[in-house]
Each structure stands twice: as C-alpha cells, then as structure tokens.
Design a protein around this motif. Structure first.
Motif, mmCIF file in Angstrom:
data_model
loop_
_atom_site.group_PDB
_atom_site.id
_atom_site.type_symbol
_atom_site.label_atom_id
_atom_site.label_comp_id
_atom_site.label_asym_id
_atom_site.label_seq_id
_atom_site.Cartn_x
_atom_site.Cartn_y
_atom_site.Cartn_z
ATOM 1 N N GLU A 235 44.544 -44.859 -13.829
ATOM 2 C CA GLU A 235 44.881 -45.309 -12.485
ATOM 3 C C GLU A 235 45.725 -44.268 -11.777
ATOM 4 N N GLN A 236 45.362 -43.949 -10.536
ATOM 5 C CA GLN A 236 46.141 -42.985 -9.754
ATOM 6 C C GLN A 236 46.757 -43.702 -8.554
ATOM 7 N N THR A 237 48.025 -43.390 -8.278
ATOM 8 C CA THR A 237 48.740 -43.962 -7.146
ATOM 9 C C THR A 237 49.169 -42.831 -6.233
ATOM 10 N N SER A 238 48.878 -42.969 -4.941
ATOM 11 C CA SER A 238 49.165 -41.902 -3.982
ATOM 12 C C SER A 238 49.890 -42.458 -2.753
ATOM 13 N N PRO A 239 51.185 -42.738 -2.862
ATOM 14 C CA PRO A 239 51.920 -43.272 -1.712
ATOM 15 C C PRO A 239 52.142 -42.199 -0.644
ATOM 16 N N ALA A 240 52.287 -42.620 0.597
ATOM 17 C CA ALA A 240 52.450 -41.687 1.711
ATOM 18 C C ALA A 240 53.776 -40.939 1.651
ATOM 19 N N ASP A 241 54.785 -41.539 1.066
ATOM 20 C CA ASP A 241 56.129 -40.947 1.096
ATOM 21 C C ASP A 241 56.671 -40.546 -0.270
ATOM 22 N N ASP A 242 55.785 -40.317 -1.226
ATOM 23 C CA ASP A 242 56.256 -39.977 -2.566
ATOM 24 C C ASP A 242 55.189 -39.172 -3.298
ATOM 25 N N ASP A 243 55.528 -38.723 -4.514
ATOM 26 C CA ASP A 243 54.583 -37.962 -5.333
ATOM 27 C C ASP A 243 53.418 -38.836 -5.780
ATOM 28 N N ALA A 244 52.251 -38.230 -5.907
ATOM 29 C CA ALA A 244 51.105 -38.913 -6.498
ATOM 30 C C ALA A 244 51.342 -38.993 -8.004
ATOM 31 N N THR A 245 51.004 -40.125 -8.589
ATOM 32 C CA THR A 245 51.197 -40.335 -10.022
ATOM 33 C C THR A 245 49.915 -40.910 -10.617
ATOM 34 N N TYR A 246 49.842 -40.866 -11.946
ATOM 35 C CA TYR A 246 48.740 -41.543 -12.623
ATOM 36 C C TYR A 246 49.259 -42.214 -13.884
ATOM 37 N N THR A 247 48.518 -43.211 -14.311
ATOM 38 C CA THR A 247 48.796 -43.920 -15.556
ATOM 39 C C THR A 247 47.509 -43.950 -16.363
ATOM 40 N N ALA A 248 47.583 -43.498 -17.605
ATOM 41 C CA ALA A 248 46.428 -43.518 -18.504
ATOM 42 C C ALA A 248 46.755 -44.400 -19.701
ATOM 43 N N THR A 249 45.797 -45.223 -20.091
ATOM 44 C CA THR A 249 45.965 -46.074 -21.267
ATOM 45 C C THR A 249 44.904 -45.705 -22.289
ATOM 46 N N PHE A 250 45.365 -45.482 -23.518
ATOM 47 C CA PHE A 250 44.507 -45.105 -24.637
ATOM 48 C C PHE A 250 44.580 -46.197 -25.695
ATOM 49 N N GLU A 251 43.441 -46.549 -26.297
ATOM 50 C CA GLU A 251 43.421 -47.513 -27.398
ATOM 51 C C GLU A 251 42.727 -46.874 -28.591
ATOM 52 N N ASN A 252 43.280 -47.136 -29.773
ATOM 53 C CA ASN A 252 42.749 -46.491 -30.969
ATOM 54 C C ASN A 252 41.334 -46.932 -31.287
ATOM 55 N N THR A 253 40.601 -46.018 -31.900
ATOM 56 C CA THR A 253 39.308 -46.318 -32.478
ATOM 57 C C THR A 253 39.373 -45.775 -33.901
ATOM 58 N N GLY A 254 39.646 -46.651 -34.828
ATOM 59 C CA GLY A 254 39.842 -46.229 -36.213
ATOM 60 C C GLY A 254 41.317 -46.114 -36.557
ATOM 61 N N ASN A 255 41.557 -45.483 -37.684
ATOM 62 C CA ASN A 255 42.893 -45.398 -38.265
ATOM 63 C C ASN A 255 43.817 -44.483 -37.457
ATOM 64 N N VAL A 256 45.061 -44.893 -37.298
ATOM 65 C CA VAL A 256 46.109 -44.038 -36.740
ATOM 66 C C VAL A 256 47.055 -43.744 -37.891
ATOM 67 N N GLU A 257 47.177 -42.459 -38.213
ATOM 68 C CA GLU A 257 47.949 -42.058 -39.384
ATOM 69 C C GLU A 257 49.329 -41.551 -39.014
ATOM 70 N N THR A 258 50.299 -41.837 -39.873
ATOM 71 C CA THR A 258 51.602 -41.235 -39.768
ATOM 72 C C THR A 258 51.553 -39.983 -40.630
ATOM 73 N N LYS A 259 51.780 -38.826 -40.002
ATOM 74 C CA LYS A 259 51.716 -37.557 -40.719
ATOM 75 C C LYS A 259 53.074 -36.885 -40.685
ATOM 76 N N THR A 260 53.242 -35.894 -41.536
ATOM 77 C CA THR A 260 54.492 -35.144 -41.634
ATOM 78 C C THR A 260 54.241 -33.684 -41.287
ATOM 79 N N VAL A 261 55.110 -33.117 -40.478
ATOM 80 C CA VAL A 261 54.996 -31.705 -40.118
ATOM 81 C C VAL A 261 55.213 -30.873 -41.382
ATOM 82 N N GLU A 262 54.217 -30.065 -41.727
ATOM 83 C CA GLU A 262 54.319 -29.233 -42.927
ATOM 84 C C GLU A 262 55.195 -28.003 -42.663
ATOM 85 N N THR A 263 54.865 -27.260 -41.639
ATOM 86 C CA THR A 263 55.678 -26.102 -41.254
ATOM 87 C C THR A 263 55.773 -26.072 -39.733
ATOM 88 N N ALA A 264 56.956 -25.831 -39.230
ATOM 89 C CA ALA A 264 57.151 -25.826 -37.785
ATOM 90 C C ALA A 264 56.934 -24.443 -37.218
#
Length: 153
Positions: free
Chosen positions: A124-153
């Motif tokens: 969704e994009q919002t574009s008011p006359a007196d402010d910045d244009a913004t957007y909102t995106a919604t994502f939903e998982n398809t399958g497993n969401v894993e918790t991972k660990t950073v191996e090397t930074a």
C-alpha cells in the motif's frame, strides 16, 4: 561496539533484508529502502480438544497445529530504490516467493536472525499532499522460518 547481555536494542539496529539474487546462487541481502518501522508477528493456529476426562468439562485443551509469520515494513517512498516500493510491486506482480532475513543491521558473530521464504500479501502506498509519500508492505511466510546464527561477521 559489541552488544552485551542486558543491553537495550534500538529499533534502528534491526532491519528487514530482501534477497536480491532471486535464487541465483548466494543470497544478496538488500535492506528495505528508507524503512521507518518493521513489525514481525508470530501466530499459532490451534486445535481444541474436549474430552469426557477434562476436569469438570469447563476447560478445553489446546494444541498448536500450525505456525505462521507475518512481517510488515513501513517506509518512505524513494525514487529508483534498490528494494523500495517499485521493486516490491514488481516482485508481488510476479506472484513469487522472496527470501527475507530479519536481524541486526550490523551483525556480530554468534547473533541470531530469522530467515525464510515469504510472499507479499499487501502493498500500500500513501501520498498525502503535505507530507512524504510512504508505503507499507506485508509479507507472510510460505514454509519454514528458521532462526539462524551469524557464523562470521
């Protein structure tokens, strides 16, 4: 500066990244452009069980049968951004899943992050006359969401 147990986490320290490689080899993590806020929500679908053995029949038992993850990104609309409104709209129109990563903007070895495949369910994009244009995106998982660990930074 390394984080220590008990440190407060500021919202600006966390970011939603989109894999720009489109499945062609190693992930190319690109932050959502001009993001102002992210929300990650976990929810569980339950199954209710009521048996004759249940104490006085007043309370049911529940078991979690499915998990789902929803991520919402709010951002300023920027011109020709690597991973802004226009690019997300292009991905949404393809009706393809995209790999997301949610974690610290500056990673340190041993820190955890979330990663999985998601579909864009709302943009969704919002574009008011007196402010910045913004957007909102919604994502939903398809399958497993894993918790991972950073191996090397």
């Amino acid at each position: 500066m390394p984080r220590a147990k008990g440190d407060y986490i500021e919202g600006r320290d966390l970011m939603l990244f989109v894999d720009k490689s489109e499945g062609a080899g190693e992930a190319v993590w690109t932050p959502t452009a001009a993001a102002t806020s992210h929300t990650i929500s976990y929810s569980g679908e339950t199954k209710e069980r009521v048996t004759k053995d249940t104490d006085n029949g007043a309370f049911s038992q529940k078991a979690v049968t499915k998990l789902s993850v929803s991520i919402t990104c709010e951002a300023l609309t920027t011109f020709d951004a690597d991973m802004g409104y226009d690019k997300l709209l292009e991905i949404m129109k393809k009706r393809e899943a995209v790999k997301l990563k949610y974690g610290f903007t500056q990673e340190a070895t041993g820190e955890k992050y979330e990663e999985g495949l998601f579909v864009i369910t709302s943009l969704e994009q919002t574009s008011p006359a007196d402010d910045d244009a913004t957007y909102t995106a919604t994502f939903e998982n398809t399958g497993n969401v894993e918790t991972k660990t950073v191996e090397t930074a």
